[in-house]
Design an enzyme around this catalytic site. Structure first.
Site, short mmCIF file in Angstrom:
data_model
loop_
_atom_site.label_atom_id
_atom_site.label_comp_id
_atom_site.label_asym_id
_atom_site.label_seq_id
_atom_site.Cartn_x
_atom_site.Cartn_y
_atom_site.Cartn_z
N ARG A 1 21.80 59.47 51.22
CA ARG A 1 21.88 60.48 50.17
C ARG A 1 20.74 61.44 50.51
O ARG A 1 19.60 60.99 50.64
CB ARG A 1 21.64 59.89 48.79
CG ARG A 1 21.38 60.96 47.71
CD ARG A 1 20.80 60.36 46.44
NE ARG A 1 20.67 61.33 45.36
CZ ARG A 1 19.54 61.96 45.01
NH1 ARG A 1 18.41 61.75 45.68
NH2 ARG A 1 19.53 62.79 43.99
N ASP B 1 18.34 63.92 49.22
CA ASP B 1 17.79 64.43 47.96
C ASP B 1 17.53 65.94 48.05
O ASP B 1 17.09 66.44 49.09
CB ASP B 1 16.46 63.69 47.69
CG ASP B 1 15.81 64.11 46.38
OD1 ASP B 1 16.36 63.80 45.32
OD2 ASP B 1 14.74 64.77 46.44
N GLU C 1 22.78 65.88 47.88
CA GLU C 1 22.64 66.15 46.45
C GLU C 1 22.53 67.66 46.24
O GLU C 1 21.48 68.27 46.47
CB GLU C 1 21.39 65.47 45.87
CG GLU C 1 21.36 65.58 44.35
CD GLU C 1 20.04 66.00 43.74
OE1 GLU C 1 19.93 66.00 42.51
OE2 GLU C 1 19.11 66.38 44.49
N ASN D 1 24.19 59.61 36.96
CA ASN D 1 23.25 59.23 38.02
C ASN D 1 21.88 59.00 37.40
O ASN D 1 21.70 59.08 36.18
CB ASN D 1 23.24 60.26 39.16
CG ASN D 1 22.42 61.50 38.86
OD1 ASN D 1 21.98 61.72 37.73
ND2 ASN D 1 22.20 62.31 39.86
C1 AAO Z 1 7.65 65.45 38.41
C2 AAO Z 1 7.33 66.00 37.02
C3 AAO Z 1 7.15 67.48 37.09
C4 AAO Z 1 6.07 67.85 38.10
C5 AAO Z 1 6.45 67.27 39.45
C6 AAO Z 1 5.41 67.51 40.53
O1 AAO Z 1 8.38 65.66 36.12
O2 AAO Z 1 6.77 67.97 35.79
O3 AAO Z 1 5.97 69.25 38.21
O4 AAO Z 1 6.64 65.85 39.32
O5 AAO Z 1 4.19 66.95 40.19
C7 AAO Z 1 12.36 63.75 40.05
C8 AAO Z 1 12.20 64.12 38.59
C9 AAO Z 1 11.20 65.23 38.39
C10 AAO Z 1 9.88 64.88 39.09
C11 AAO Z 1 10.20 64.72 40.56
C12 AAO Z 1 8.98 64.42 41.41
O6 AAO Z 1 13.46 64.51 38.05
O7 AAO Z 1 10.97 65.39 36.98
O8 AAO Z 1 8.92 65.92 38.87
O9 AAO Z 1 11.11 63.59 40.70
O10 AAO Z 1 8.30 63.31 40.94
C13 AAO Z 1 16.91 70.22 40.28
C14 AAO Z 1 17.19 69.96 41.75
C15 AAO Z 1 17.67 68.57 42.03
C16 AAO Z 1 16.79 67.52 41.36
C17 AAO Z 1 16.78 67.83 39.88
C18 AAO Z 1 15.94 66.82 39.10
O11 AAO Z 1 18.13 70.92 42.24
O12 AAO Z 1 17.63 68.37 43.44
O13 AAO Z 1 16.22 69.14 39.69
N1 AAO Z 1 17.23 66.15 41.66
C19 AAO Z 1 16.57 65.36 42.73
C20 AAO Z 1 16.35 63.91 42.32
C21 AAO Z 1 15.30 63.83 41.25
C22 AAO Z 1 13.96 64.30 41.80
C23 AAO Z 1 14.08 65.39 42.79
C24 AAO Z 1 15.29 65.90 43.20
C25 AAO Z 1 12.85 65.81 43.47
O14 AAO Z 1 17.57 63.34 41.96
O15 AAO Z 1 15.19 62.53 40.71
O16 AAO Z 1 13.12 64.76 40.70
O17 AAO Z 1 12.73 64.93 44.60
C26 AAO Z 1 19.59 73.54 37.20
C27 AAO Z 1 19.86 73.58 38.68
C28 AAO Z 1 19.63 72.25 39.35
C29 AAO Z 1 18.28 71.69 38.96
C30 AAO Z 1 18.24 71.58 37.42
C31 AAO Z 1 16.96 70.94 36.92
O18 AAO Z 1 20.64 72.80 36.55
O19 AAO Z 1 21.17 73.94 38.91
O20 AAO Z 1 19.67 72.43 40.75
O21 AAO Z 1 18.13 70.39 39.55
O22 AAO Z 1 18.38 72.89 36.90
O23 AAO Z 1 15.88 71.75 37.22
C32 AAO Z 1 22.74 73.28 32.97
C33 AAO Z 1 23.13 74.09 34.18
C34 AAO Z 1 22.61 73.44 35.45
C35 AAO Z 1 21.14 73.37 35.33
C36 AAO Z 1 20.85 72.52 34.12
C37 AAO Z 1 19.40 72.31 33.88
O24 AAO Z 1 23.39 72.00 32.99
O25 AAO Z 1 24.52 74.17 34.25
O26 AAO Z 1 22.95 74.14 36.61
O27 AAO Z 1 21.38 73.12 32.95
O28 AAO Z 1 18.79 73.54 33.61
#
Ligand code: AAO
Length: 511
Positions: free
Chosen positions: A210, A212, A248, A313
């Site tokens: 996968r 990320d 992803e 997920n």
């Molecule tokens: C943590 C802390 C942060 C800090 C950071 C650095 O929480 O506050 O700034 O550390 O110190 C995971 C956690 C994060 C965490 C991170 C690192 O979820 O909270 O941050 O580990 O420890 C985007 C990405 C997508 C990502 C997702 C979570 O595109 O790739 O955010 N998923 C993967 C993993 C996930 C991981 C990471 C990536 C990083 O599965 O577990 O993060 O390795 C829109 C965009 C999306 C975007 C979302 C959220 O979505 O389209 O691409 O995903 O926003 O930002 C509607 C819309 C939809 C929109 C959504 C949310 O549904 O239709 O499009 O609203 O606004």
């Protein structure tokens, strides 16, 4: 020439879309945050006998140890090095897991975090799962090694250095995602270093990845990395097999970046699937199950042979990522079982089942303030997955994959593999049924009244055991029995207040 083209079409071009699951096994399960030792045992004692094809594991490489909050699950998405050394186990334990799972025909799919390293604001030091020193402020990760040259700081054009708008594809690829230091994948050194990490895993015996945060990498940069990957280990895979790749990419529509940009590299996660299925089963926005007749591409999803699908997920089951409130999870177990049952019965996509742990969910103003809570642990050490006498899991591991309704639908999908979607019936509302050729048939009642219908199942005549209310054991059935007459028809009645208001029968549940 013809032979060469055939080879190109079947072997070479399609390779990274093929999950390489053992013949007849058609689903994988995400054992989120499990220890390698527990996964090895689970492959042997449960996944292999029940017909699971593989396991998606949490990221195996060294990550930041976060103390505030205390050891969140998301610390594993902040890499420090590519040493195989995390709370799930060390390299020896990793190798033991891969070997033992492969030996029973269950393959391992690694969550590869290659877009970035730690958060930019994390303090310098050795607070990492293997004790490696790192200094995010100086962009220094000596255990890899990476230095300032290897990050996109110069390339990102936003004032903050962060992704500020998802409408600008340059920001999304070149700037920091939530503060995470963005690797410069255009550099050959970075590409080669990431490929070396992935090749180490491939050589150990993993079947795929996968990837990320794929949306945050340029598809061409990813391709350059993927082109450097070895073929799979011939101890378990046929010569010339390419690793399975699923990227992803969150594409719910309405943003600059689309899933289709990534099809050249492998499959892509179809996030519309779980968001829409949850909306239908919750009957929100006027949705009904009868509208599911053209589920799949007909709903604007990507082509089935490019899609990796799931009901929930590890992000959207707790409000991270995307999909919103409609997402079904184990917290809504009755609807969840119907959702997973529908997914596993339907031919669209390659299916991934979620397996979670329980956390102290607590909503304030609609947000779960405990969405960060890590896996069950003692002072940070992940707890063992214990198995209860009734085959469920202890220590707060939910083990949805062991729920009878879900485990038996994994078997249904294996039996129905390759069979066409057939014999659709609906009542114009939320009672629907469909079959898979002459191998399986499923009926749902999500209306507020009883279902009582005689339906064409497509199955040969005989008595079948419903695998939702019970199990076939020998020639008896612990659940509801369904008699299919010689013309393929059977009568179904499902109360709207049934514990699980759906029934599924298949070739292997015939008595
Ligand atoms: C943590 C802390 C942060 C800090 C950071 C650095 O929480 O506050 O700034 O550390 O110190 C995971 C956690 C994060 C965490 C991170 C690192 O979820 O909270 O941050 O580990 O420890 C985007 C990405 C997508 C990502 C997702 C979570 O595109 O790739 O955010 N998923 C993967 C993993 C996930 C991981 C990471 C990536 C990083 O599965 O577990 O993060 O390795 C829109 C965009 C999306 C975007 C979302 C959220 O979505 O389209 O691409 O995903 O926003 O930002 C509607 C819309 C939809 C929109 C959504 C949310 O549904 O239709 O499009 O609203 O606004």
């Amino acid at each position: 020439m013809k032979f060469f083209l055939l080879l190109l079409a079947t072997g070479f071009c399609w390779a990274q879309y093929d999950p390489h699951t053992k013949y007849g096994r058609t689903s994988i399960v995400h054992l989120f945050e499990w220890r390698w030792a527990d996964i090895a045992l689970e492959c042997e004692r449960y996944l292999a006998p029940k017909g699971f094809g593989g396991v998606q594991i949490s990221p195996p490489n060294e990550n930041v140890v976060i103390h505030d909050p205390s050891r969140p699950w998301w610390e594993r998405y902040q890499p420090v090095s590519y040493k195989l050394c995390t709370r799930s186990g060390n390299e020896e334990e990793f190798k033991d897991m891969v070997t033992r799972c492969n030996n029973v025909g269950v393959h391992i799919y690694v969550d590869a975090v290659i877009n970035h390293m730690s958060g930019s604001g994390v303090a310098a030091g050795t607070s990492s799962t293997c004790g490696s020193y790192f200094n995010p402020g100086n962009r220094d990760f000596p255990a890899v090694p990476y230095s300032g040259w290897d990050f996109n700081d110069g390339k990102c054009k936003t004032a903050s250095g962060e992704i500020e708008s998802y409408n600008d594809p340059y920001q999304v690829r070149d700037c920091r995602l939530v503060g995470l230091l963005d690797l410069a994948l255009e550099k050959d050194y970075v590409r080669s270093t990431i490929a070396a990490y992935m090749n180490h895993l491939i050589d150990i015996g993993v079947a795929g990845f996968r990837i990320d945060a794929s949306k945050h990498m340029w598809p061409g940069d990813m391709k350059a990395v993927l082109d450097k990957l070895h073929n799979l280990n011939t101890n378990w895979f046929s010569a010339g097999s390419k690793p399975f790749i699923y990227q992803e990419v969150i594409d719910l529509g309405g943003e600059a970046i689309t899933s289709s940009e990534y099809f050249g590299n492998g499959r892509v996660t179809e996030f519309k699937y779980g968001a829409k299925l949850g909306t239908v089963l919750r009957k929100w926005n006027g949705e009904k199950m009868s509208y599911l007749q053209n589920w799949g591409e007909g709903w604007g999803f990507m082509p089935s042979d490019r899609a990796l699908v799931f009901v929930d997920n590890h992000d959207n089951q707790r409000g991270h990522g995307a999909g919103g409130a409609s997402i079904l999870t184990f917290w809504d177990s009755r609807l969840y079982k119907m959702g997973v049952g529908f997914m596993l019965a339907h031919p669209y996509g390659f299916t991934r089942v979620m397996s979670s742990y329980r956390w102290p969910r607590s909503f304030q103003n609609g947000n779960d303030v405990n969405d960060w809570v890590g896996p069950p642990n003692n002072n940070g050490v992940i707890k063992e997955v214990t198995i209860n006498a009734d085959t469920t899991c202890g220590n707060d591991w939910v083990c949805e994959h062991r729920w009878r309704q879900i485990r038996n639908m994994v078997a249904f999908r294996n039996v129905a593999n390759g069979q066409p979607f057939a014999n659709w019936w609906d009542n114009g509302s939320n009672q629907v049924a469909f079959g898979r050729g002459n191998k399986g048939f499923i009926v749902f009642n999500n209306d507020d009244w009883e279902l009582s219908e005689t339906l064409q199942t497509g199955l040969p005549g005989g008595t079948y055991c419903d695998v939702i209310s019970g199990d076939k054991s020998g020639n008896s059935c612990t659940g509801i029995k369904i008699s299919v007459s010689s013309d393929g028809k059977a009568h179904f009645s499902i109360s709207n207040s049934a514990e699980d208001p759906f029934i599924a029968i298949h070739a292997d549940s015939k008595l």
